[in-house]
Motif scaffolding. Sequence first.
Motif, mmCIF file in Angstrom:
data_model
loop_
_atom_site.group_PDB
_atom_site.id
_atom_site.type_symbol
_atom_site.label_atom_id
_atom_site.label_comp_id
_atom_site.label_asym_id
_atom_site.label_seq_id
_atom_site.Cartn_x
_atom_site.Cartn_y
_atom_site.Cartn_z
ATOM 1 N N GLU A 68 12.464 -60.304 -7.378
ATOM 2 C CA GLU A 68 11.031 -60.206 -7.652
ATOM 3 C C GLU A 68 10.607 -58.733 -7.783
ATOM 4 O O GLU A 68 9.806 -58.387 -8.649
ATOM 5 N N ARG A 69 11.178 -57.865 -6.928
ATOM 6 C CA ARG A 69 10.859 -56.432 -7.042
ATOM 7 C C ARG A 69 11.349 -55.882 -8.377
ATOM 8 O O ARG A 69 10.683 -55.025 -8.975
ATOM 9 N N ILE A 70 12.491 -56.367 -8.856
ATOM 10 C CA ILE A 70 12.989 -55.938 -10.168
ATOM 11 C C ILE A 70 11.986 -56.332 -11.243
ATOM 12 O O ILE A 70 11.631 -55.524 -12.106
ATOM 13 N N GLU A 71 11.525 -57.584 -11.191
ATOM 14 C CA GLU A 71 10.561 -58.069 -12.188
ATOM 15 C C GLU A 71 9.266 -57.262 -12.164
ATOM 16 O O GLU A 71 8.657 -57.035 -13.217
ATOM 17 N N ARG A 72 8.844 -56.825 -10.990
ATOM 18 C CA ARG A 72 7.601 -56.047 -10.853
ATOM 19 C C ARG A 72 7.810 -54.561 -11.127
ATOM 20 O O ARG A 72 6.854 -53.789 -11.104
ATOM 21 N N GLY A 73 9.060 -54.163 -11.337
ATOM 22 C CA GLY A 73 9.339 -52.746 -11.566
ATOM 23 C C GLY A 73 9.322 -51.925 -10.294
ATOM 24 O O GLY A 73 9.152 -50.704 -10.346
ATOM 25 N N GLN A 74 9.499 -52.565 -9.144
ATOM 26 C CA GLN A 74 9.440 -51.872 -7.854
ATOM 27 C C GLN A 74 10.788 -51.816 -7.147
ATOM 28 O O GLN A 74 10.864 -51.386 -5.999
ATOM 29 N N TYR A 75 11.842 -52.241 -7.831
ATOM 30 C CA TYR A 75 13.171 -52.221 -7.226
ATOM 31 C C TYR A 75 13.601 -50.778 -6.987
ATOM 32 O O TYR A 75 13.402 -49.911 -7.832
ATOM 33 N N GLY A 76 14.162 -50.535 -5.832
ATOM 34 C CA GLY A 76 14.625 -49.188 -5.507
ATOM 35 C C GLY A 76 13.578 -48.347 -4.812
ATOM 36 O O GLY A 76 13.800 -47.175 -4.530
ATOM 37 N N THR A 77 12.428 -48.942 -4.534
ATOM 38 C CA THR A 77 11.362 -48.255 -3.807
ATOM 39 C C THR A 77 11.177 -48.956 -2.469
ATOM 40 O O THR A 77 11.047 -50.184 -2.421
ATOM 41 N N CYS A 78 11.172 -48.191 -1.401
ATOM 42 C CA CYS A 78 11.019 -48.746 -0.053
ATOM 43 C C CYS A 78 9.675 -49.464 0.062
ATOM 44 O O CYS A 78 8.638 -48.899 -0.314
ATOM 45 N N VAL A 79 9.702 -50.680 0.570
ATOM 46 C CA VAL A 79 8.461 -51.450 0.694
ATOM 47 C C VAL A 79 7.580 -50.940 1.838
ATOM 48 O O VAL A 79 6.398 -51.261 1.892
ATOM 49 N N ARG A 80 8.126 -50.133 2.725
ATOM 50 C CA ARG A 80 7.346 -49.612 3.848
ATOM 51 C C ARG A 80 6.748 -48.242 3.517
ATOM 52 O O ARG A 80 5.545 -48.049 3.596
ATOM 53 N N CYS A 81 7.585 -47.283 3.162
ATOM 54 C CA CYS A 81 7.094 -45.904 2.958
ATOM 55 C C CYS A 81 6.913 -45.542 1.485
ATOM 56 O O CYS A 81 6.380 -44.482 1.173
ATOM 57 N N GLU A 82 7.386 -46.417 0.606
ATOM 58 C CA GLU A 82 7.272 -46.243 -0.848
ATOM 59 C C GLU A 82 8.070 -45.062 -1.385
ATOM 60 O O GLU A 82 7.844 -44.605 -2.499
ATOM 61 N N GLU A 83 9.022 -44.566 -0.605
ATOM 62 C CA GLU A 83 9.954 -43.539 -1.075
ATOM 63 C C GLU A 83 11.130 -44.236 -1.760
ATOM 64 O O GLU A 83 11.408 -45.402 -1.496
ATOM 65 N N PRO A 84 11.850 -43.515 -2.627
ATOM 66 C CA PRO A 84 13.003 -44.125 -3.292
ATOM 67 C C PRO A 84 14.108 -44.489 -2.293
ATOM 68 O O PRO A 84 14.342 -43.772 -1.317
ATOM 69 N N ILE A 85 14.760 -45.602 -2.554
ATOM 70 C CA ILE A 85 15.936 -46.012 -1.788
ATOM 71 C C ILE A 85 17.132 -45.396 -2.511
ATOM 72 O O ILE A 85 17.228 -45.469 -3.739
ATOM 73 N N SER A 86 18.043 -44.797 -1.771
ATOM 74 C CA SER A 86 19.165 -44.103 -2.404
ATOM 75 C C SER A 86 20.045 -45.076 -3.185
ATOM 76 O O SER A 86 20.182 -46.256 -2.834
ATOM 77 N N ASP A 87 20.645 -44.568 -4.264
ATOM 78 C CA ASP A 87 21.561 -45.376 -5.060
ATOM 79 C C ASP A 87 22.731 -45.858 -4.212
ATOM 80 O O ASP A 87 23.182 -46.998 -4.358
ATOM 81 N N ALA A 88 23.206 -45.001 -3.312
ATOM 82 C CA ALA A 88 24.326 -45.386 -2.448
ATOM 83 C C ALA A 88 23.952 -46.596 -1.596
ATOM 84 O O ALA A 88 24.751 -47.526 -1.435
ATOM 85 N N ARG A 89 22.744 -46.602 -1.061
ATOM 86 C CA ARG A 89 22.297 -47.737 -0.244
ATOM 87 C C ARG A 89 22.161 -48.988 -1.090
ATOM 88 O O ARG A 89 22.578 -50.076 -0.686
ATOM 89 N N ALA A 97 15.396 -53.691 0.938
ATOM 90 C CA ALA A 97 13.964 -53.507 0.711
ATOM 91 C C ALA A 97 13.458 -52.229 1.366
ATOM 92 O O ALA A 97 12.372 -51.761 1.046
ATOM 93 N N LEU A 98 14.265 -51.688 2.276
ATOM 94 C CA LEU A 98 13.862 -50.493 3.023
ATOM 95 C C LEU A 98 14.842 -49.351 2.769
ATOM 96 O O LEU A 98 16.049 -49.565 2.614
ATOM 97 N N CYS A 99 14.306 -48.136 2.755
ATOM 98 C CA CYS A 99 15.164 -46.959 2.681
ATOM 99 C C CYS A 99 15.932 -46.820 3.999
ATOM 100 O O CYS A 99 15.638 -47.513 4.985
ATOM 101 N N LYS A 100 16.891 -45.932 4.008
ATOM 102 C CA LYS A 100 17.724 -45.746 5.208
ATOM 103 C C LYS A 100 16.879 -45.364 6.426
ATOM 104 O O LYS A 100 17.085 -45.874 7.524
ATOM 105 N N THR A 101 15.894 -44.518 6.226
ATOM 106 C CA THR A 101 15.054 -44.060 7.332
ATOM 107 C C THR A 101 14.243 -45.213 7.912
ATOM 108 O O THR A 101 14.204 -45.408 9.120
#
Length: 104
Positions: A68-89, A97-101
Amino acid sequence: MDVTLQQQTLLKRRAALVGELSDIEHALDAPMPKDWEDRSSERQGDEVLEALGQVELAELRRIDAALERIERGQYGTCVRCEEPISDARLNAVPDAALCKTCAR
């Protein structure tokens, strides 16, 4: 990050989970043996299958949310802090759905 590749990975895993959940459901629907000792052993196996099914169902929900995040164009963005999620993660955990932090 190749979102199309991630989407294909998620869809492939989703299809596998749906098949596994179907197998679990069929196994749980099988008639119980008449012998009470066999029935007891069968019930223990059913408890394991039910637990496995719950784990797989939770993963299926995470995958659906990621799709669903892919469809909305939000994939790869943390749902909590809205920072990018690393490619490695995302490569390690495509349904993240969450960045490492924030995941800590």
